[in-house]
Scaffold this motif. Structure first.
Motif, PDB file in Angstrom:
ATOM      1  N   SER A  28     -20.739 -21.786 -11.197  1.00  0.00           N
ATOM      2  CA  SER A  28     -19.286 -21.815 -11.240  1.00  0.00           C
ATOM      3  C   SER A  28     -18.819 -21.514 -12.660  1.00  0.00           C
ATOM      4  N   VAL A  29     -17.582 -21.083 -12.790  1.00  0.00           N
ATOM      5  CA  VAL A  29     -17.024 -20.811 -14.113  1.00  0.00           C
ATOM      6  C   VAL A  29     -16.625 -22.111 -14.795  1.00  0.00           C
ATOM      7  N   GLU A  30     -15.973 -23.004 -14.044  1.00  0.00           N
ATOM      8  CA  GLU A  30     -15.559 -24.305 -14.554  1.00  0.00           C
ATOM      9  C   GLU A  30     -16.491 -25.391 -14.017  1.00  0.00           C
ATOM     10  N   PRO A  31     -16.597 -26.525 -14.699  1.00  0.00           N
ATOM     11  CA  PRO A  31     -17.389 -27.634 -14.160  1.00  0.00           C
ATOM     12  C   PRO A  31     -16.875 -28.058 -12.786  1.00  0.00           C
ATOM     13  N   VAL A  32     -17.785 -28.360 -11.893  1.00  0.00           N
ATOM     14  CA  VAL A  32     -17.413 -28.776 -10.537  1.00  0.00           C
ATOM     15  C   VAL A  32     -16.930 -30.225 -10.571  1.00  0.00           C
ATOM     16  N   PRO A  33     -15.769 -30.518  -9.968  1.00  0.00           N
ATOM     17  CA  PRO A  33     -15.257 -31.902  -9.972  1.00  0.00           C
ATOM     18  C   PRO A  33     -16.260 -32.883  -9.358  1.00  0.00           C
ATOM     19  N   ARG A  34     -16.377 -34.031  -9.989  1.00  0.00           N
ATOM     20  CA  ARG A  34     -17.211 -35.141  -9.516  1.00  0.00           C
ATOM     21  C   ARG A  34     -18.707 -34.810  -9.534  1.00  0.00           C
ATOM     22  N   TRP A  35     -19.084 -33.741 -10.223  1.00  0.00           N
ATOM     23  CA  TRP A  35     -20.514 -33.431 -10.396  1.00  0.00           C
ATOM     24  C   TRP A  35     -20.916 -33.810 -11.811  1.00  0.00           C
ATOM     25  N   THR A  36     -22.013 -34.543 -11.919  1.00  0.00           N
ATOM     26  CA  THR A  36     -22.502 -34.979 -13.223  1.00  0.00           C
ATOM     27  C   THR A  36     -23.963 -34.569 -13.383  1.00  0.00           C
ATOM     28  N   PRO A  37     -24.297 -33.865 -14.452  1.00  0.00           N
ATOM     29  CA  PRO A  37     -25.687 -33.461 -14.646  1.00  0.00           C
ATOM     30  C   PRO A  37     -26.569 -34.671 -14.964  1.00  0.00           C
ATOM     31  N   THR A  38     -27.827 -34.563 -14.612  1.00  0.00           N
ATOM     32  CA  THR A  38     -28.789 -35.616 -14.929  1.00  0.00           C
ATOM     33  C   THR A  38     -29.199 -35.507 -16.398  1.00  0.00           C
ATOM     34  N   ASP A  39     -29.848 -36.547 -16.885  1.00  0.00           N
ATOM     35  CA  ASP A  39     -30.349 -36.515 -18.257  1.00  0.00           C
ATOM     36  C   ASP A  39     -31.349 -35.379 -18.448  1.00  0.00           C
ATOM     37  N   VAL A  40     -32.164 -35.138 -17.425  1.00  0.00           N
ATOM     38  CA  VAL A  40     -33.151 -34.056 -17.497  1.00  0.00           C
ATOM     39  C   VAL A  40     -32.452 -32.709 -17.599  1.00  0.00           C
ATOM     40  N   GLN A  41     -31.380 -32.529 -16.842  1.00  0.00           N
ATOM     41  CA  GLN A  41     -30.646 -31.264 -16.878  1.00  0.00           C
ATOM     42  C   GLN A  41     -29.961 -31.050 -18.226  1.00  0.00           C
ATOM     43  N   VAL A  42     -29.421 -32.115 -18.791  1.00  0.00           N
ATOM     44  CA  VAL A  42     -28.801 -32.001 -20.115  1.00  0.00           C
ATOM     45  C   VAL A  42     -29.858 -31.656 -21.159  1.00  0.00           C
ATOM     46  N   LYS A  43     -31.026 -32.257 -21.047  1.00  0.00           N
ATOM     47  CA  LYS A  43     -32.107 -31.969 -21.985  1.00  0.00           C
ATOM     48  C   LYS A  43     -32.543 -30.509 -21.881  1.00  0.00           C
ATOM     49  N   GLU A  44     -32.598 -29.979 -20.647  1.00  0.00           N
ATOM     50  CA  GLU A  44     -32.966 -28.576 -20.463  1.00  0.00           C
ATOM     51  C   GLU A  44     -31.889 -27.657 -21.044  1.00  0.00           C
ATOM     52  N   ALA A  45     -30.623 -28.018 -20.861  1.00  0.00           N
ATOM     53  CA  ALA A  45     -29.540 -27.235 -21.451  1.00  0.00           C
ATOM     54  C   ALA A  45     -29.677 -27.181 -22.967  1.00  0.00           C
ATOM     55  N   ASP A  46     -29.992 -28.316 -23.576  1.00  0.00           N
ATOM     56  CA  ASP A  46     -30.156 -28.351 -25.029  1.00  0.00           C
ATOM     57  C   ASP A  46     -31.368 -27.525 -25.479  1.00  0.00           C
ATOM     58  N   ARG A  47     -32.427 -27.516 -24.668  1.00  0.00           N
ATOM     59  CA  ARG A  47     -33.599 -26.702 -25.002  1.00  0.00           C
ATOM     60  C   ARG A  47     -33.235 -25.220 -25.009  1.00  0.00           C
ATOM     61  N   LEU A  48     -32.494 -24.791 -24.000  1.00  0.00           N
ATOM     62  CA  LEU A  48     -32.103 -23.387 -23.913  1.00  0.00           C
ATOM     63  C   LEU A  48     -31.111 -23.020 -25.015  1.00  0.00           C
ATOM     64  N   ILE A  49     -30.210 -23.938 -25.320  1.00  0.00           N
ATOM     65  CA  ILE A  49     -29.257 -23.703 -26.415  1.00  0.00           C
ATOM     66  C   ILE A  49     -30.016 -23.479 -27.724  1.00  0.00           C
ATOM     67  N   ALA A  50     -31.045 -24.289 -27.963  1.00  0.00           N
ATOM     68  CA  ALA A  50     -31.851 -24.129 -29.172  1.00  0.00           C
ATOM     69  C   ALA A  50     -32.636 -22.823 -29.134  1.00  0.00           C
ATOM     70  N   LEU A  51     -33.174 -22.472 -27.962  1.00  0.00           N
ATOM     71  CA  LEU A  51     -33.938 -21.236 -27.814  1.00  0.00           C
ATOM     72  C   LEU A  51     -33.077 -20.020 -28.149  1.00  0.00           C
ATOM     73  N   LEU A  52     -31.791 -20.102 -27.824  1.00  0.00           N
ATOM     74  CA  LEU A  52     -30.871 -18.993 -28.106  1.00  0.00           C
ATOM     75  C   LEU A  52     -30.243 -19.108 -29.490  1.00  0.00           C
ATOM     76  N   GLY A  53     -30.732 -20.041 -30.314  1.00  0.00           N
ATOM     77  CA  GLY A  53     -30.276 -20.138 -31.691  1.00  0.00           C
ATOM     78  C   GLY A  53     -28.908 -20.754 -31.858  1.00  0.00           C
ATOM     79  N   LEU A  54     -28.518 -21.643 -30.945  1.00  0.00           N
ATOM     80  CA  LEU A  54     -27.173 -22.219 -30.971  1.00  0.00           C
ATOM     81  C   LEU A  54     -27.195 -23.738 -31.122  1.00  0.00           C
ATOM     82  N   GLU A  55     -28.308 -24.297 -31.610  1.00  0.00           N
ATOM     83  CA  GLU A  55     -28.436 -25.751 -31.649  1.00  0.00           C
ATOM     84  C   GLU A  55     -27.362 -26.425 -32.488  1.00  0.00           C
ATOM     85  N   THR A  56     -26.849 -25.728 -33.495  1.00  0.00           N
ATOM     86  CA  THR A  56     -25.800 -26.328 -34.328  1.00  0.00           C
ATOM     87  C   THR A  56     -24.409 -26.111 -33.733  1.00  0.00           C
ATOM     88  N   ARG A  57     -24.344 -25.429 -32.590  1.00  0.00           N
ATOM     89  CA  ARG A  57     -23.042 -25.103 -31.998  1.00  0.00           C
ATOM     90  C   ARG A  57     -22.875 -25.699 -30.600  1.00  0.00           C
TER      91      ARG A  57
END
Length: 275
Positions: A116-145
Motif C-alpha cells: 500500500s502507499v499509506e500505512p494500513v489502518p489498525r495494522w502494526t508491524p511486529t518487532d521482527v518486521q521493524v528489525k528487517e526494515a532497519d536492516r534494509l534501510i542500512a543496506l541501502l545506506g540510509l541508516e542515519t535517515r
C-alpha cells in the motif's frame, strides 16, 4: 511461503516470456518478445524512448496481460492466477511513487509489507518486521535517515527508500523502472553502488532494470535485452549483448561502448561533415 505459492521452490525460472505481442489502441508495442530470467540474474532492458521497455516491465510485474503469447512470473502464467496475489511476491520500484503524506523512511519501507502507499489502518508491524526494515534501510545506506520525513528526502534518498520498501516482502524478483530518473551524478552513483550490494546480500534475488542510459547499469548486471520499436535486437549475457555495434543499432546511431571496472560508458562516434 509454501511450495505452491508464487516464488515457491518449485519455480526454477523467475520469469519466462514466450513470443509475446502487446497491442494497445491498435498499435503493436511489443512484437514477438521472448525472455527467460533465472535466480541471481540481473537483467537490463535497454532502448530509446518508446522502444517498449516499460510496457514489457508491466507484463513482468503482472500489471498487464499480453495480447498474444505467454508470460510466467514465479512459475505462474498470467491469466491463470489472481494478479493481485502475484504482485505481492514481486518487488516493483517506481520512482513516481504517489506518496503525499510526510511519512518517515521506516514507515515508507514498512508499507512494502502491506503493498500500500499509506500505512494500513489498525495494522502494526511486529518487532521482527521493524528489525528487517532497519536492516534494509542500512543496506541501502540510509541508516542515519530512518526517522527523516518523506518531503525532506532528496530524490536519491527517495529512490533508495523505495528499493528497501520493495524488498520488505522478501521477493524473488525486483523490477526497477528507470530508478535513476531525476538524480544528479552523486545520487546516481549512490544508488548504483547500493544496487550492486544487493547482489551480495541477496544472491538468489533476480532483477530487471529499465533504462536508456548505460551509465546507470550496476557492475553486477549479468544480462541485457536491447529493444527497438518493440522488437528484440539482442538478448543474453552482457558480453554478447552489450557491444558497440548492437548498442548503436539499438539507438540508431554509431557509438563506442567501453567498460571500466565493471561500469559502462558510451560515446557517440563523430560523423564526417562534407563542406
Amino acid at each position: 511461503m509454501t511450495e505452491h505459492e508464487p516464488g515457491g521452490p518449485d519455480s526454477s525460472e523467475v520469469l519466462r516470456v514466450r513470443s509475446v505481442d502487446f497491442v494497445r489502441d491498435g498499435r503493436l508495442l511489443l512484437d514477438g518478445i521472448s525472455l527467460t530470467v533465472r535466480p541471481g540474474e540481473h537483467w537490463a532492458l535497454l532502448g530509446a524512448n518508446g522502444a517498449g521497455k516499460t510496457t514489457l516491465l508491466k507484463l513482468l510485474g503482472a500489471l498487464a496481460h499480453p495480447t498474444h503469447g505467454s508470460v510466467e512470473v514465479l512459475g505462474h502464467e498470467l491469466g491463470r492466477i489472481d494478479l493481485r496475489q502475484l504482485r505481492t511476491y514481486v518487488g516493483h520500484v517506481d520512482p513516481r511513487h504517489p506518496l503525499r503524506s510526510p511519512l518517515r523512511v521506516r514507515d515508507v519501507v514498512l508499507t512494502g509489507l502491506t503493498n500500500s502507499v499509506e500505512p494500513v489502518p489498525r495494522w502494526t508491524p511486529t518487532d521482527v518486521q521493524v528489525k528487517e526494515a532497519d536492516r534494509l534501510i542500512a543496506l541501502l545506506g540510509l541508516e542515519t535517515r530512518s526517522e527523516a520525513r518523506w518531503p525532506t528526502l532528496s530524490q536519491g534518498e527517495r529512490g533508495r527508500t523505495l528499493v528497501a520498501r520493495a524488498l520488505m516482502p522478501s521477493p524473488r524478483l525486483l523490477l526497477l523502472d528507470e530508478p535513476a530518473t531525476g538524480l544528479d551524478v552523486a545520487g546516481r552513483e549512490q544508488l548504483v553502488d547500493r544496487l550492486d550490494a544487493l547482489g551480495d546480500a541477496h544472491p538468489e534475488l533476480a532483477s530487471v532494470l529499465v533504462t536508456h542510459h548505460l551509465e546507470e547499469l550496476p557492475a553486477g548486471t549479468t544480462h541485457a535485452m536491447l529493444l527497438r520499436d518493440g522488437k528484440c535486437l539482442a538478448s543474453g549475457p552482457v558480453a554478447d549483448s552489450l557491444t558497440s555495434e548492437l548498442v548503436g543499432d539499438c539507438f540508431a546511431r554509431p557509438v563506442r561502448l567501453t567498460r571500466d571496472e565493471g561500469r559502462w560508458s558510451v560515446r557517440t562516434r563523430r560523423s564526417r561533415v562534407l563542406l
